[in-house]
Write an enzyme that holds these catalytic residues in place. Structure first.
Site, PDB file in Angstrom:
ATOM      1  CE  LYS A  49     -11.066 -13.983   4.379  1.00  0.00           C
ATOM      2  NZ  LYS A  49     -10.704 -14.080   2.990  1.00  0.00           N
ATOM      3  CE  LYS A  75      -6.299 -18.671  -2.252  1.00  0.00           C
ATOM      4  NZ  LYS A  75      -7.012 -17.722  -3.069  1.00  0.00           N
ATOM      5  CE  LYS A 123     -11.772 -20.914   4.426  1.00  0.00           C
ATOM      6  NZ  LYS A 123     -11.582 -20.737   2.999  1.00  0.00           N
TER       7      LYS A 123
HETATM    8  P1  ATP Z   1      -8.983 -17.492   2.464  1.00  0.00           P
HETATM    9  O1  ATP Z   1      -9.090 -18.791   3.145  1.00  0.00           O
HETATM   10  O2  ATP Z   1      -7.726 -16.787   2.675  1.00  0.00           O
HETATM   11  O3  ATP Z   1     -10.202 -16.652   2.625  1.00  0.00           O
HETATM   12  P2  ATP Z   1      -9.483 -19.028   0.286  1.00  0.00           P
HETATM   13  O4  ATP Z   1      -8.464 -20.071   0.429  1.00  0.00           O
HETATM   14  O5  ATP Z   1     -10.892 -19.259   0.745  1.00  0.00           O
HETATM   15  O6  ATP Z   1      -8.924 -17.767   0.937  1.00  0.00           O
HETATM   16  P3  ATP Z   1     -10.583 -18.014  -2.185  1.00  0.00           P
HETATM   17  O7  ATP Z   1      -9.970 -17.462  -3.410  1.00  0.00           O
HETATM   18  O8  ATP Z   1     -11.340 -17.078  -1.350  1.00  0.00           O
HETATM   19  O9  ATP Z   1      -9.493 -18.658  -1.273  1.00  0.00           O
HETATM   20  O10 ATP Z   1     -11.479 -19.276  -2.560  1.00  0.00           O
HETATM   21  C1  ATP Z   1     -11.560 -19.881  -3.811  1.00  0.00           C
HETATM   22  C2  ATP Z   1     -12.530 -21.046  -3.753  1.00  0.00           C
HETATM   23  O11 ATP Z   1     -12.014 -22.079  -2.920  1.00  0.00           O
HETATM   24  C3  ATP Z   1     -13.902 -20.680  -3.161  1.00  0.00           C
HETATM   25  O12 ATP Z   1     -14.923 -21.285  -3.925  1.00  0.00           O
HETATM   26  C4  ATP Z   1     -13.852 -21.253  -1.774  1.00  0.00           C
HETATM   27  O13 ATP Z   1     -15.136 -21.586  -1.276  1.00  0.00           O
HETATM   28  C5  ATP Z   1     -13.019 -22.496  -1.994  1.00  0.00           C
HETATM   29  N1  ATP Z   1     -12.352 -22.921  -0.770  1.00  0.00           N
HETATM   30  C6  ATP Z   1     -11.467 -22.207  -0.042  1.00  0.00           C
HETATM   31  N2  ATP Z   1     -11.032 -22.898   1.012  1.00  0.00           N
HETATM   32  C7  ATP Z   1     -11.648 -24.115   0.945  1.00  0.00           C
HETATM   33  C8  ATP Z   1     -11.601 -25.302   1.758  1.00  0.00           C
HETATM   34  N3  ATP Z   1     -10.828 -25.363   2.833  1.00  0.00           N
HETATM   35  N4  ATP Z   1     -12.362 -26.350   1.398  1.00  0.00           N
HETATM   36  C9  ATP Z   1     -13.158 -26.299   0.303  1.00  0.00           C
HETATM   37  N5  ATP Z   1     -13.252 -25.221  -0.503  1.00  0.00           N
HETATM   38  C10 ATP Z   1     -12.505 -24.141  -0.187  1.00  0.00           C
END
Ligand code: ATP
Ligand code: LTN
Length: 332
Positions: free
Chosen positions: A114, A200, A197
């Site tokens: 990040k 968001k 992955k």
């Molecule tokens: P960013 O990708 O912007 O860092 P994020 O989508 O990971 O944000 P978070 O709020 O950080 O969002 O994550 C919430 C939960 O979703 C966490 O437990 C994270 O591990 C899970 N998660 C996020 N993206 C994925 C994915 N692509 N596949 C499975 N689990 C995910």
């Protein structure tokens, strides 16, 4: 015997959760509340580690609450709360910062990813100390299990290391938590770029499936999902990462096994399969989206649920803060 404790958190950093958030994390939260003493928080303090707009933060915090409720988190079964309403998170967060080595914190890959995006100098100090705040979130509740996606594994390891060190140096204070990370579905990939992955904050809009998007938008995205060479619907992460990702998504939402899906689509093309995945996803989230939008009509009700949860969380969290302070020699 008393129930084991579960805790997890999600950042209010987007207008909607995406499919990865749900399949990697929130789906397990819903299941675990049946058997565990569950604490789930909207981690708004973590959201401040990147640029935020105050109006959006407020809106996204409430939207997160509405989605969690619509996805099945029950305020009767779980303690659902907002991190900033429980100041003990800041209190233990500081203690965690004082327990973590600069070297071990520097090895966190999420920070490296990040911060490199923003340029190392533009990254905020809070982005660096983020995993220590997260360690505090977990340890405050004497947590046994932390359901998260694969990308959080390293942060859980750090939390375990800090807790173990603290306990051996200052006396038994924290339960040592374990990650609850699925074998299948802990990492959902971008449907336009199955090497990345689903996220968001990065990736192509076309590869990201937001659960609050309209059925039409999501169906269209699935129909143009990237596929692989060949024509067989087969699970193979190396040769067919796109199809494998779609199989994982279908299986998790339909409850069918991957093997059954391979059989069902034997001899059919990728087009048919993508259409079927679109339908499963859209029908799964159709009522959830409607319920979340309805809950958002009554902000006062959402806020009162969160206040109740935060009150309960504060009383549980204070016990751990007192214990940690006492063991550190802080005069109470
Ligand atoms: P960013 O990708 O912007 O860092 P994020 O989508 O990971 O944000 P978070 O709020 O950080 O969002 O994550 C919430 C939960 O979703 C966490 O437990 C994270 O591990 C899970 N998660 C996020 N993206 C994925 C994915 N692509 N596949 C499975 N689990 C995910
Ligand atoms: N870092 C997590 C969010 C998070 C979290 C937590 C998850 C903050 N505190 C405590 C589990 C337990 C993320 O998903 N990016």
């Amino acid at each position: 015997m008393s129930k084991k404790r579960v805790l997890s958190g999600i950042q209010p950093t987007s207008d909607s959760f995406h499919l990865g958030n749900y399949l990697g994390a929130v789906k397990q939260w819903v299941d675990l509340q049946e058997t565990h003493d569950a604490f789930y928080c909207i981690v708004d303090l973590h959201a401040l580690t990147v640029e935020t707009d105050p109006k959006l933060l407020r809106k996204r915090t409430l939207t997160s609450a509405a989605q969690l409720l619509a996805l099945g988190i029950s305020p009767e079964k779980s303690t659902l709360f907002v991190q900033s309403q429980v100041p003990q998170h800041n209190q233990l967060g500081w203690i965690m910062e004082c327990m973590a080595g600069f070297g071990e914190a520097s090895r966190m890959t999420q920070f490296k990813d990040k911060s490199s995006k923003a340029g190392a100098d533009a990254a905020r100090v809070g982005l660096f100390t983020y995993p220590m705040l997260m360690a505090g979130d977990i340890l405050l509740y004497q947590t046994n299990l932390v359901p998260v996606g694969e990308d959080q594994r390293q942060h859980i390891e750090l939390t375990r290391d800090i807790a173990g060190r603290f306990n051996s140096k200052y006396g038994e204070t924290f339960a040592i938590p374990e990650g609850f990370i699925l074998k299948q579905g802990a990492k959902i990939f971008d449907i336009q770029d199955p090497t990345a992955k689903m996220s968001k904050s990065s990736g192509s809009g076309a590869g990201l499936i937001d659960i609050l998007d309209t059925p039409e938008v999501n169906a269209k995205k699935f129909k143009s999902a990237v596929t692989d060479a060949g024509r067989e619907v087969k699970f193979d992460l190396v040769e067919k990462p796109g199809i494998s990702n779609l199989l994982t998504i279908h299986a998790a939402l339909s409850g069918k096994s991957i093997a059954d899906l391979e059989n069902e689509f034997a001899g059919k093309g990728y087009g048919d399969f993508k259409g079927a995945v679109a339908e499963v996803v859209v029908e799964y989230f159709r009522p959830i989206r409607a319920h979340a939008l309805e809950l958002l009509q009554d902000e006062a009700h959402l806020i009162s649920i969160l206040h109740k949860g935060s009150e309960k969380a504060r009383s549980v969290a204070q016990i751990t803060v007192d214990k940690a302070y006492k063991n550190l020699g802080i005069v109470l």
